[in-house]
Design a protein around this motif. Structure first.
Motif, PDB file in Angstrom:
ATOM      1  N   TYR A  19      -1.191 135.685  59.020  1.00 41.30           N
ATOM      2  CA  TYR A  19      -2.085 136.455  59.889  1.00 41.30           C
ATOM      3  C   TYR A  19      -2.882 137.373  58.979  1.00 41.30           C
ATOM      4  O   TYR A  19      -2.296 138.158  58.232  1.00 41.30           O
ATOM      5  CB  TYR A  19      -1.291 137.306  60.889  1.00 41.30           C
ATOM      6  N   GLN A  20      -4.163 137.300  59.035  1.00 40.31           N
ATOM      7  CA  GLN A  20      -5.038 138.134  58.186  1.00 40.31           C
ATOM      8  C   GLN A  20      -4.530 138.208  56.749  1.00 40.31           C
ATOM      9  O   GLN A  20      -4.265 139.299  56.225  1.00 40.31           O
ATOM     10  CB  GLN A  20      -5.173 139.563  58.755  1.00 40.31           C
ATOM     11  N   LYS A  28      -1.823 137.901  55.533  1.00 36.82           N
ATOM     12  CA  LYS A  28      -0.418 138.279  55.335  1.00 36.82           C
ATOM     13  C   LYS A  28       0.456 137.077  55.685  1.00 36.82           C
ATOM     14  O   LYS A  28       0.324 136.498  56.762  1.00 36.82           O
ATOM     15  CB  LYS A  28      -0.080 139.470  56.249  1.00 36.82           C
ATOM     16  N   ILE A  36       3.410 135.270  57.033  1.00 34.66           N
ATOM     17  CA  ILE A  36       4.422 135.612  58.042  1.00 34.66           C
ATOM     18  C   ILE A  36       5.581 134.627  57.989  1.00 34.66           C
ATOM     19  O   ILE A  36       6.737 134.994  58.184  1.00 34.66           O
ATOM     20  CB  ILE A  36       3.788 135.574  59.460  1.00 34.66           C
ATOM     21  N   ALA A  55      16.004 140.680  61.012  1.00 36.28           N
ATOM     22  CA  ALA A  55      15.447 141.985  61.373  1.00 36.28           C
ATOM     23  C   ALA A  55      14.162 141.854  62.189  1.00 36.28           C
ATOM     24  O   ALA A  55      13.547 140.782  62.207  1.00 36.28           O
ATOM     25  CB  ALA A  55      15.161 142.764  60.093  1.00 36.28           C
ATOM     26  N   ASN A  56      13.748 142.924  62.796  1.00 37.12           N
ATOM     27  CA  ASN A  56      12.460 142.970  63.481  1.00 37.12           C
ATOM     28  C   ASN A  56      11.366 142.590  62.486  1.00 37.12           C
ATOM     29  O   ASN A  56      11.355 143.068  61.352  1.00 37.12           O
ATOM     30  CB  ASN A  56      12.169 144.388  63.998  1.00 37.12           C
ATOM     31  N   GLY A  57      10.483 141.724  62.922  1.00 37.84           N
ATOM     32  CA  GLY A  57       9.352 141.337  62.070  1.00 37.84           C
ATOM     33  C   GLY A  57       9.670 140.237  61.068  1.00 37.84           C
ATOM     34  O   GLY A  57       8.815 139.853  60.272  1.00 37.84           O
ATOM     35  N   GLY A 108      10.053 137.111  61.560  1.00 40.49           N
ATOM     36  CA  GLY A 108       9.308 135.872  61.823  1.00 40.49           C
ATOM     37  C   GLY A 108       9.975 134.957  62.837  1.00 40.49           C
ATOM     38  O   GLY A 108       9.531 133.826  63.049  1.00 40.49           O
ATOM     39  N   SER A 161      10.193 135.019  66.227  1.00 42.11           N
ATOM     40  CA  SER A 161       9.363 134.623  67.378  1.00 42.11           C
ATOM     41  C   SER A 161       8.222 133.724  66.943  1.00 42.11           C
ATOM     42  O   SER A 161       7.856 132.780  67.652  1.00 42.11           O
ATOM     43  CB  SER A 161       8.777 135.853  68.079  1.00 42.11           C
ATOM     44  N   THR A 162       7.668 134.013  65.775  1.00 47.97           N
ATOM     45  CA  THR A 162       6.570 133.190  65.271  1.00 47.97           C
ATOM     46  C   THR A 162       7.064 131.759  65.044  1.00 47.97           C
ATOM     47  O   THR A 162       6.388 130.795  65.424  1.00 47.97           O
ATOM     48  CB  THR A 162       6.005 133.792  63.964  1.00 47.97           C
ATOM     49  N   GLN A 207       9.425 136.063  74.353  1.00 45.71           N
ATOM     50  CA  GLN A 207      10.166 137.325  74.224  1.00 45.71           C
ATOM     51  C   GLN A 207       9.853 138.282  75.367  1.00 45.71           C
ATOM     52  O   GLN A 207      10.725 138.975  75.865  1.00 45.71           O
ATOM     53  CB  GLN A 207       9.821 137.972  72.881  1.00 45.71           C
ATOM     54  N   GLU A 230      15.180 135.851  72.629  1.00 45.80           N
ATOM     55  CA  GLU A 230      15.950 137.002  73.123  1.00 45.80           C
ATOM     56  C   GLU A 230      16.283 136.894  74.618  1.00 45.80           C
ATOM     57  O   GLU A 230      15.906 137.755  75.417  1.00 45.80           O
ATOM     58  CB  GLU A 230      15.217 138.306  72.803  1.00 45.80           C
ATOM     59  N   HIS A 245      19.738 139.261  68.759  1.00 46.71           N
ATOM     60  CA  HIS A 245      19.953 140.416  67.880  1.00 46.71           C
ATOM     61  C   HIS A 245      21.424 140.788  67.836  1.00 46.71           C
ATOM     62  O   HIS A 245      21.883 141.364  66.869  1.00 46.71           O
ATOM     63  CB  HIS A 245      19.125 141.612  68.353  1.00 46.71           C
TER      64      HIS A 245
HETATM   65  N1  LIG Z   1      -0.631 137.894  66.679  1.00 49.66           N
HETATM   66  C1  LIG Z   1      -0.293 138.492  65.528  1.00 49.66           C
HETATM   67  N2  LIG Z   1      -1.242 139.001  64.723  1.00 49.66           N
HETATM   68  C2  LIG Z   1      -0.917 139.583  63.534  1.00 49.66           C
HETATM   69  N3  LIG Z   1       0.357 139.713  63.090  1.00 49.66           N
HETATM   70  C3  LIG Z   1       1.325 139.229  63.857  1.00 49.66           C
HETATM   71  C4  LIG Z   1       1.067 138.598  65.120  1.00 49.66           C
HETATM   72  N4  LIG Z   1       2.246 138.214  65.667  1.00 49.66           N
HETATM   73  C5  LIG Z   1       3.204 138.591  64.804  1.00 49.66           C
HETATM   74  N5  LIG Z   1       2.657 139.210  63.720  1.00 49.66           N
HETATM   75  C6  LIG Z   1       3.402 139.727  62.565  1.00 49.66           C
HETATM   76  O1  LIG Z   1       4.249 138.711  62.096  1.00 49.66           O
HETATM   77  C7  LIG Z   1       5.494 139.247  61.671  1.00 49.66           C
HETATM   78  C8  LIG Z   1       6.615 138.483  62.367  1.00 49.66           C
HETATM   79  O2  LIG Z   1       6.564 138.737  63.761  1.00 49.66           O
HETATM   80  P1  LIG Z   1       7.582 138.076  64.766  1.00 49.66           P
HETATM   81  O3  LIG Z   1       7.153 138.478  66.129  1.00 49.66           O
HETATM   82  O4  LIG Z   1       7.696 136.637  64.469  1.00 49.66           O
HETATM   83  O5  LIG Z   1       8.938 138.808  64.348  1.00 49.66           O
HETATM   84  P2  LIG Z   1      10.383 138.729  65.008  1.00 49.66           P
HETATM   85  O6  LIG Z   1      11.310 138.283  63.926  1.00 49.66           O
HETATM   86  O7  LIG Z   1      10.342 137.951  66.253  1.00 49.66           O
HETATM   87  O8  LIG Z   1      10.669 140.277  65.307  1.00 49.66           O
HETATM   88  P3  LIG Z   1      11.408 140.982  66.572  1.00 49.66           P
HETATM   89  O9  LIG Z   1      12.865 140.933  66.277  1.00 49.66           O
HETATM   90  O10 LIG Z   1      10.893 142.397  66.491  1.00 49.66           O
HETATM   91  O11 LIG Z   1      11.002 140.281  67.821  1.00 49.66           O
HETATM   92  C9  LIG Z   1       5.446 140.731  61.976  1.00 49.66           C
HETATM   93  O12 LIG Z   1       5.153 141.404  60.780  1.00 49.66           O
HETATM   94  C10 LIG Z   1       4.298 140.876  62.939  1.00 49.66           C
HETATM   95  O13 LIG Z   1       3.653 142.089  62.769  1.00 49.66           O
END
Ligand SMILES: Nc1ncnc2c1ncn2[C@@H]1O[C@H](COP(=O)(O)OP(=O)(O)OP(=O)(O)O)[C@@H](O)[C@H]1O
Ligand SMILES: [Mg+2]
Length: 252
Positions: free
Chosen positions: A11-12, A14, A16, A35-37, A39, A41-42, A82, A161, A194
């Protein structure tokens, strides 16, 4: 078979997700942890085609997920996001019936109706079936969404979740239902959790994500060690065993 090969996502600029190669064990419960973030959900989103990938591929029965026809895919794989919100004023039964849309396109057959009734019973929300979604508590809503996924009756069930908002009793009920879907009906379930102890008690396989990479994976017994969990979470923790199930203590 559900698998990803060398999957990546940015994403931009970065990164992921980076080089995710993973085979989801068939007819088992797999928990994504991290952990949160990290990846999680992605990854689930790309596996279900809700999110586009950068590189690599997701294969369902050896066919790229992007090549599946929408209707066939919706009969093969269901995803609970989620956070879920319907803006329309729908009853519980209406929403659960949406799970049958890939089959009936809105005209419910007798079989569709039976699946809806069964899903309501499974989630013990038959009493709520005439209630409006927006008048339910958060946990009740969560159970309705999961009933919709169950009504969809797919081989692959991805849940981000699913224990969100559920009290202890309903969280246990939820996990028991998911186990039943695997053990009795051969479904393949992937879920983000979690609560590591729910993962330990009910999952067969665990995949640990950190900063967009898979840093640990294995059977639940292999993963429930201080060393493996420390790789995933970067924090000290202890493992104890009760009735031959491992539990993680992490409060201090
Ligand atoms: N649409 C988006 N645009 C830009 N960055 C995104 C987008 N969706 C997710 N991210 C970034 O991608 C990374 C992974 O996000 P993701 O939602 O997959 O995390 P997660 O493991 O599911 O976290 P959580 O436990 O908090 O749900 C994070 O740094 C988030 O900021
Ligand atoms: Mg998430």
């Amino acid at each position: 078979m559900l698998q990803s090969k060398k999957l990546s996502k940015k994403y931009q600029d970065k990164r992921i997700l980076d080089d995710i190669t993973l085979e989801i064990p068939q007819a088992q419960v797999t928990a994504f942890i991290g952990a949160n973030g990290a990846g999680k959900s992605t990854l689930l989103g790309i596996m279900s085609r809700l999110i586009t990938k950068e590189d690599g591929e997701v294969l369902i029965d050896d066919q790229d997920v992007t090549k599946w026809k929408s209707r066939a895919l919706a009969q093969k794989l269901a995803i609970l996001k989620q956070s879920n919100q319907v803006s329309a004023r729908l009853t519980v039964e209406d929403l659960v019936a949406f799970g049958r849309f890939p089959y009936s396109k809105g005209r419910l057959t007798l079989e569709d109706q039976q699946k809806v009734t069964q899903a309501l019973e499974y989630m013990e929300i038959t009493d709520l079936k005439a209630d409006y979604i927006d008048e339910l508590s958060g946990g009740q809503q969560q159970r309705v969404y999961i009933a919709m996924i169950i009504a969809q009756d797919t081989e692959y069930v991805l849940l981000d979740e699913p224990l969100n908002n559920l009290d202890m009793k309903h969280a246990v009920q939820m996990m028991k239902i998911l186990r039943r879907l695997v053990d009795d009906f051969g479904k393949t379930i992937v879920l983000v959790l979690h609560d590591i102890n729910f993962a330990s008690a009910y999952a067969d396989y665990m995949v640990g994500l950190k900063d967009g990479r898979i840093v640990a994976q294995g059977s639940t017994a292999e993963m429930m060690t201080p060393e493996q969990l420390n790789i995933v979470y970067d924090m000290p923790l202890a493992i104890t065993e009760i009735d031959s199930c491992k539990y993680c203590l992490y409060f201090k």
